[in-house]
Structure formats: structure tokens, C-alpha cells
Design a protein around this motif. Structure first.
Motif, mmCIF file in Angstrom:
data_model
loop_
_atom_site.group_PDB
_atom_site.id
_atom_site.type_symbol
_atom_site.label_atom_id
_atom_site.label_comp_id
_atom_site.label_asym_id
_atom_site.label_seq_id
_atom_site.Cartn_x
_atom_site.Cartn_y
_atom_site.Cartn_z
ATOM 1 N N VAL A 1 9.743 -5.032 4.073
ATOM 2 C CA VAL A 1 8.790 -3.921 4.048
ATOM 3 C C VAL A 1 8.699 -3.427 2.616
ATOM 4 O O VAL A 1 9.719 -3.077 2.010
ATOM 5 C CB VAL A 1 9.232 -2.766 4.976
ATOM 6 N N GLN A 2 7.503 -3.416 2.062
ATOM 7 C CA GLN A 2 7.347 -2.955 0.687
ATOM 8 C C GLN A 2 6.022 -2.227 0.515
ATOM 9 O O GLN A 2 5.056 -2.480 1.233
ATOM 10 C CB GLN A 2 7.430 -4.135 -0.284
ATOM 11 N N GLN A 3 6.004 -1.305 -0.442
ATOM 12 C CA GLN A 3 4.798 -0.556 -0.730
ATOM 13 C C GLN A 3 3.983 -1.292 -1.774
ATOM 14 O O GLN A 3 4.526 -2.001 -2.630
ATOM 15 C CB GLN A 3 5.151 0.849 -1.215
ATOM 16 N N ALA A 4 2.665 -1.113 -1.705
ATOM 17 C CA ALA A 4 1.778 -1.776 -2.652
ATOM 18 C C ALA A 4 0.554 -0.905 -2.893
ATOM 19 O O ALA A 4 0.117 -0.159 -2.006
ATOM 20 C CB ALA A 4 1.346 -3.148 -2.116
ATOM 21 N N GLY A 5 0.004 -1.004 -4.108
ATOM 22 C CA GLY A 5 -1.229 -0.293 -4.404
ATOM 23 C C GLY A 5 -1.113 1.206 -4.264
ATOM 24 O O GLY A 5 -0.105 1.821 -4.598
ATOM 25 N N ASP A 6 -2.155 1.816 -3.691
ATOM 26 C CA ASP A 6 -2.216 3.274 -3.545
ATOM 27 C C ASP A 6 -1.595 3.723 -2.228
ATOM 28 O O ASP A 6 -2.261 4.267 -1.358
ATOM 29 C CB ASP A 6 -3.665 3.759 -3.655
ATOM 30 N N GLY A 7 -0.287 3.507 -2.074
ATOM 31 C CA GLY A 7 0.390 3.941 -0.857
ATOM 32 C C GLY A 7 0.164 3.033 0.330
ATOM 33 O O GLY A 7 0.340 3.446 1.473
ATOM 34 N N ARG A 8 -0.233 1.795 0.087
ATOM 35 C CA ARG A 8 -0.375 0.827 1.183
ATOM 36 C C ARG A 8 0.981 0.149 1.429
ATOM 37 O O ARG A 8 1.897 0.246 0.630
ATOM 38 C CB ARG A 8 -1.439 -0.209 0.849
ATOM 39 N N ALA B 1 -5.512 3.768 15.933
ATOM 40 C CA ALA B 1 -4.985 5.128 15.774
ATOM 41 C C ALA B 1 -5.161 5.658 14.356
ATOM 42 O O ALA B 1 -4.250 6.243 13.777
ATOM 43 C CB ALA B 1 -3.506 5.169 16.184
ATOM 44 N N GLY B 2 -6.330 5.445 13.767
ATOM 45 C CA GLY B 2 -6.604 5.980 12.443
ATOM 46 C C GLY B 2 -5.995 5.195 11.307
ATOM 47 O O GLY B 2 -5.980 5.666 10.154
ATOM 48 N N THR B 3 -5.504 3.996 11.574
ATOM 49 C CA THR B 3 -4.900 3.136 10.551
ATOM 50 C C THR B 3 -5.630 1.795 10.539
ATOM 51 O O THR B 3 -5.897 1.213 11.590
ATOM 52 C CB THR B 3 -3.404 2.896 10.832
ATOM 53 N N ARG B 4 -5.967 1.315 9.352
ATOM 54 C CA ARG B 4 -6.601 0.009 9.203
ATOM 55 C C ARG B 4 -5.512 -1.042 9.007
ATOM 56 O O ARG B 4 -4.711 -0.965 8.056
ATOM 57 C CB ARG B 4 -7.539 0.025 7.992
ATOM 58 N N ILE B 5 -5.453 -2.017 9.923
ATOM 59 C CA ILE B 5 -4.429 -3.063 9.899
ATOM 60 C C ILE B 5 -5.050 -4.381 9.455
ATOM 61 O O ILE B 5 -6.082 -4.803 9.987
ATOM 62 C CB ILE B 5 -3.792 -3.253 11.294
ATOM 63 N N GLY B 6 -4.424 -5.054 8.488
ATOM 64 C CA GLY B 6 -4.812 -6.402 8.100
ATOM 65 C C GLY B 6 -3.735 -7.383 8.516
ATOM 66 O O GLY B 6 -2.553 -7.020 8.615
ATOM 67 N N ALA B 7 -4.115 -8.624 8.769
ATOM 68 C CA ALA B 7 -3.139 -9.639 9.184
ATOM 69 C C ALA B 7 -3.457 -10.969 8.528
ATOM 70 O O ALA B 7 -4.629 -11.357 8.411
ATOM 71 C CB ALA B 7 -3.127 -9.795 10.704
ATOM 72 N N VAL B 8 -2.402 -11.668 8.093
ATOM 73 C CA VAL B 8 -2.535 -12.985 7.480
ATOM 74 C C VAL B 8 -1.196 -13.699 7.660
ATOM 75 O O VAL B 8 -0.155 -13.039 7.772
ATOM 76 C CB VAL B 8 -2.892 -12.874 5.978
ATOM 77 N N HIS B 9 -1.210 -15.020 7.702
ATOM 78 C CA HIS B 9 0.059 -15.725 7.831
ATOM 79 C C HIS B 9 0.873 -15.617 6.535
ATOM 80 O O HIS B 9 2.083 -15.478 6.566
ATOM 81 C CB HIS B 9 -0.158 -17.195 8.188
ATOM 82 N N ALA C 1 -7.498 -2.647 4.092
ATOM 83 C CA ALA C 1 -6.423 -2.385 5.065
ATOM 84 C C ALA C 1 -5.406 -1.403 4.482
ATOM 85 O O ALA C 1 -5.101 -1.423 3.283
ATOM 86 C CB ALA C 1 -5.736 -3.690 5.451
ATOM 87 N N ASP C 2 -4.855 -0.540 5.340
ATOM 88 C CA ASP C 2 -3.769 0.354 4.938
ATOM 89 C C ASP C 2 -2.424 -0.374 5.006
ATOM 90 O O ASP C 2 -1.559 -0.151 4.156
ATOM 91 C CB ASP C 2 -3.733 1.584 5.855
ATOM 92 N N LYS D 1 -4.387 -8.240 -3.689
ATOM 93 C CA LYS D 1 -5.262 -7.693 -4.731
ATOM 94 C C LYS D 1 -6.515 -8.540 -4.880
ATOM 95 O O LYS D 1 -7.628 -8.024 -5.049
ATOM 96 C CB LYS D 1 -4.513 -7.613 -6.061
ATOM 97 N N GLY D 2 -6.344 -9.863 -4.860
ATOM 98 C CA GLY D 2 -7.491 -10.744 -4.961
ATOM 99 C C GLY D 2 -8.445 -10.595 -3.788
ATOM 100 O O GLY D 2 -9.672 -10.636 -3.952
ATOM 101 N N GLN D 3 -7.875 -10.405 -2.584
ATOM 102 C CA GLN D 3 -8.718 -10.202 -1.400
ATOM 103 C C GLN D 3 -9.518 -8.910 -1.516
ATOM 104 O O GLN D 3 -10.678 -8.834 -1.112
ATOM 105 C CB GLN D 3 -7.844 -10.155 -0.139
ATOM 106 N N ALA D 4 -8.878 -7.867 -2.055
ATOM 107 C CA ALA D 4 -9.573 -6.587 -2.229
ATOM 108 C C ALA D 4 -10.709 -6.730 -3.233
ATOM 109 O O ALA D 4 -11.821 -6.223 -3.022
ATOM 110 C CB ALA D 4 -8.584 -5.513 -2.679
ATOM 111 N N LEU D 5 -10.450 -7.450 -4.319
ATOM 112 C CA LEU D 5 -11.478 -7.642 -5.343
ATOM 113 C C LEU D 5 -12.653 -8.447 -4.794
ATOM 114 O O LEU D 5 -13.812 -8.204 -5.154
ATOM 115 C CB LEU D 5 -10.871 -8.356 -6.557
ATOM 116 N N GLY D 6 -12.348 -9.393 -3.904
ATOM 117 C CA GLY D 6 -13.403 -10.206 -3.302
ATOM 118 C C GLY D 6 -14.033 -9.587 -2.072
ATOM 119 O O GLY D 6 -14.868 -10.208 -1.423
ATOM 120 N N ARG D 7 -13.608 -8.359 -1.703
ATOM 121 C CA ARG D 7 -14.113 -7.651 -0.510
ATOM 122 C C ARG D 7 -13.993 -8.519 0.749
ATOM 123 O O ARG D 7 -14.894 -8.571 1.577
ATOM 124 C CB ARG D 7 -15.566 -7.214 -0.706
ATOM 125 N N LEU D 8 -12.864 -9.192 0.884
ATOM 126 C CA LEU D 8 -12.603 -10.047 2.045
ATOM 127 C C LEU D 8 -11.963 -9.225 3.168
ATOM 128 O O LEU D 8 -11.726 -8.023 3.008
ATOM 129 C CB LEU D 8 -11.743 -11.229 1.614
#
Length: 434
Positions: free
Chosen positions: A384-391, A336-344, A371-372, A359-366
């Protein structure tokens, strides 16, 4: 050690243990290999002076038989909807008898009936199969016109026709459900595998009702790890679990399959996603993992579900099963127009450090780089917490039976259940624990 009888309620030695003030509930659970909730219920019955066997209590008139829910509603047009939960499928003849008992002629109605099925685990260590039966009777037109319809009337009907979209059309939104950290096989403060199954099926049932009512076009079930307890994650598990590892996997797959069966009929696109985890990891001894990131029982459950669903494409052709790419422990998908990431998220040293890991995953393009929202398990309590540019980072609560180790250490006991919320275009709303 005594050999437990099939019916512990009839065992005098078991009753003596219940009455022994020097024995804790945990002592009795470990001795007789039964559930904590079962022992607590039997001790409460004895304290009230009731027979510990519910069947004897009902025969003695001390406890009423279980009353299964039913309802009968009539709308303003005279259409009837009758719903009954029963331990069997109710035939059409009985539904028609219900109409007659209420003074209605079944010939005045067009009827249909259906049912769904689920398992219920009672506190008496009994698994019931229940059927939600539904009957609909719609009023027939009072009179069929005998005259032929004229050409002019047909053309006028076409010309003046206005399309009114159904109120039950799908809405352009996604629904996220996180059945995470089930840890099947684990026994703790609130019980064992039977109690976990009851919690999980209750959560799935609530989610199905929400989806049925709100009609999101897309639904995602995200297992963020630890679907089984394992036997080599800690050295104590071989002594505390109530299921060996093969049966933990069987129980986990049965619960997730049931969840898919309950949700799939109410949406046009269902995704089941699972990631690697610490409890899910294949091990050859305590703290001795073997294999790569995909040597994981949660990943195995997901792959087996994918194979099983292919057996019935008519019912499950709209269901997608997703696991991480080879050697990866995280994944991402769009809904629905949202990018979802998942990790344990056992990769982070604490829940506060998840954003640093991201942040490390973003830098490594993993996989979760763009993900939003990031969905994480492992920490067993909602965050529930905010991170980065409104993620956003969502840490889901667990569906297991609690952690006495953590409670004894910190005094905290988190709410058990499944995190759920709606999303569309990078926004979220309706967050709840089911």
C-alpha cells in the motif's frame, strides 16, 4: 509409471513411496498426480504410527470423527436461534424436536428456517457439500386481546408513533474485495488446485460474514488478473500443472460464481470487475500471445459469469459485471464516492514502477486517469503506497499456493489471501487480508 488407484491409501506401492526417505513430497506428487498437502498429511500419519486412511484411523479409534459446528442462543426476550453445519438440509421437524428436548413447546413460537450451501475441499482430496442451517423461533404474544381497539386508541398510536431505523440498514460505504492471482491449475509449495479452491472459498466466506455484519451498500469484487495458471506462460507449466487449460477455466469460473453467490444476498449493489493479465492471455505457445487485450481467459470468465447471472435476475439483478473497454487492459468505476481503477500491473517493470505507469495513463486520459485508488495484482504480496495528490496504490496478495521460484530466489514467502477494505468519499479503512 504405475496407474494410480482411485483410493491411494489402499495402494501398497503408494505407501512404499511415502516411506521412502529418498523421495521428496514433490516426487510423490508428480508420480501419483495428487496434492502436496495430501502427501504431507499421509507422511505425518505414518510418522505418528497411524493408518494413512482416515477412515481406518477413525475405526481404530485413533482419530475422532469430524465434528461440525453448531450453536444455540436465546436472547433476553426468549427468542431462540439455532445454527448447525451439516452435510444435508435439516427439516423443520428436527428443529422442533430440538425445542422440545430443551423443554419448550413449539406452539409457543413463530418459526422460520433457512440454509446456505458451499463446497469444502478436505486434505484427503475429497470435496464436500456443506449446508449452514439456521432456525429462528420467536415467542408468540402471551395473550391476544379480545376487545376491539377503539378509534381513539388507533389515532393515539399513529400520533405518538416514532420511526426507529433498523440497526441492520445499509451504511453508505463500499467494500472492496480482491480475489486476484488465483492461478487455478498451478501446483507449488502449498499445494495445487484443491488447496487453492479451499483458500478461495474460505476468503469468500470471511468476506460474506464481514458484509453481513457491516452492511455496506455497495460491494466490488475485483479480479486483478491471473485467474488461471495457463499452459504457455512458461515452458514448465505443461509438466507441473494439475489441470489442463480448459479445466483451469472451469475451476476459475466455478470459484468466482460461488463467490458472487455468497456475497450477493448481503448487499444492494455488487460489481464483479476483471482485467487482462499475463497468465490470462491467450497463447499459441510458450511466450507466444495471440489476439488483442481481450483475448484473455479472465475476461472470458467474467463475460460467462455475466451471461449466467442473467438466468436468475430475481437473485442477481443487482450484480454488474465489468471488463475493460475494447483494446484496453485497465478499467475504472465509482463506489461510495470513490473512483476505483484496476489493472493487473504486469505492464510495469516492478511494483515500484506502478506509479510511473499510472502517471502515463493520467497524461493519456486512459481509463484509470482520474482514479482515487488503483488496485493491482501480479506481484503476489501486499503493498500500500501513496501517489500523486493523495491517491493510493493497493497491490493485492495472491490466492495461489505460493511461488517456489521466488522463494528459492529471495527467501521470501508472502501471505496468501484476498485484500479487503472499506471506502467512502476517497477515504479507506479496515484493510485486511482474508
Amino acid at each position: 509409471m504405475p496407474t494410480p488407484k482411485l483410493n491411494l491409501d489402499q495402494n501398497p506401492e503408494f505407501r512404499a513411496d511415502l516411506e521412502n526417505p529418498n523421495l521428496t513430497n514433490a516426487d510423490i506428487v508428480n508420480k501419483w498426480h495428487c496434492g502436496n498437502g495430501y502427501v504431507g498429511d499421509r507422511r505425518a500419519r505414518l510418522k505418528r504410527g497411524e493408518p494413512i486412511d482416515p477412515t481406518e484411523a477413525r475405526e481404530a479409534g485413533q482419530a475422532p470423527p469430524e465434528v461440525l459446528p453448531e450453536s444455540h442462543s436465546v436472547d433476553f426476550e426468549g427468542n431462540h436461534t439455532i445454527e448447525k453445519v451439516a452435510e444435508r438440509i435439516i427439516p423443520l421437524s428436527e428443529w422442533l424436536d430440538d425445542l422440545r428436548k430443551d423443554g419448550f413447546d413449539p406452539d409457543d413460537f413463530e418459526t422460520s428456517h433457512s440454509h446456505s450451501v458451499w463446497m469444502q475441499h478436505t486434505r484427503d482430496q475429497v470435496t464436500k457439500v456443506l449446508y449452514a442451517n439456521k432456525f429462528i423461533a420467536r415467542k408468540r404474544p402471551q395473550k391476544v386481546r379480545e376487545a376491539l381497539v377503539s378509534h381513539a386508541e388507533v389515532m393515539e398510536a399513529i400520533r405518538t408513533f416514532h420511526f426507529i431505523p433498523s440497526e441492520r440498514a445499509f451504511q453508505d460505504a463500499g467494500f472492496i474485495l480482491m480475489p486476484t492471482d488465483l492461478q487455478t491449475g498451478k501446483v507449488d509449495i502449498a499445494g495445487g488446485t484443491a488447496e487453492t479452491a479451499e483458500q478461495v472459498l474460505t476468503s469468500f466466506s470471511k468476506a460474506a460474514e464481514i458484509i453481513k455484519e457491516e452492511r455496506p451498500r455497495q460491494v466490488a469484487m475485483v479480479d486483478a488478473g491471473d485467474v488461471v495458471e495457463n499452459v504457455f506462460n512458461t515452458s514448465a507449466q505443461l509438466g507441473t500443472n494439475d489441470r489442463d487449460l480448459p479445466h483451469q477455466v472451469v475451476e476459475a469460473m466455478a470459484l468466482m460464481q460461488k463467490g458472487i453467490q455468497m456475497l450477493a444476498p448481503h448487499c444492494s449493489d455488487l460489481r464483479y470487475a476483471a482485467v487482462s493479465s499475463n497468465h490470462g492471455a491467450f497463447r499459441v505457445g510458450p511466450k507466444a500471445p495471440a489476439g488483442d487485450a481481450h483475448a484473455d481467459y479472465g475476461i472470458a470468465v467474467a463475460k460467462l459469469l455475466g451471461i449466467a447471472l442473467e438466468l436468475n435476475p430475481a437473485a442477481f439483478g443487482h450484480v454488474t459485471v465489468q471488463v475493460p473497454k475494447p483494446h484496453m487492459e485497465s478499467l475504472a468505476f465509482d463506489i461510495a464516492g470513490t473512483r476505483i481503477g484496476a489493472v493487473h500491473s504486469h505492464q510495469a517493470s516492478s511494483a515500484d514502477k506502478i506509479s510511473e505507469w499510472w502517471k502515463g495513463q493520467a497524461l493519456g486520459r486512459l481509463p484509470v486517469a482520474d482514479a482515487d485508488f488503483l488496485l493491482a495484482g501480479h506481484w503476489h504480496s501486499l503493498r500500500v503506497q501513496q501517489a500523486g495528490d493523495g491517491r493510493w496504490i493497493f497491490v493485492g496478495p495472491s490466492s495461489d499456493r505460493g511461488s517456489s521460484w521466488f522463494t528459492n530466489l529471495k527467501g521470501d514467502q508472502a501471505t496468501s489471501g484476498m485484500l479487503s477494505f472499506f471506502t467512502a468519499d476517497k477515504q479507506w479503512w479496515g484493510l485486511d487480508i482474508l
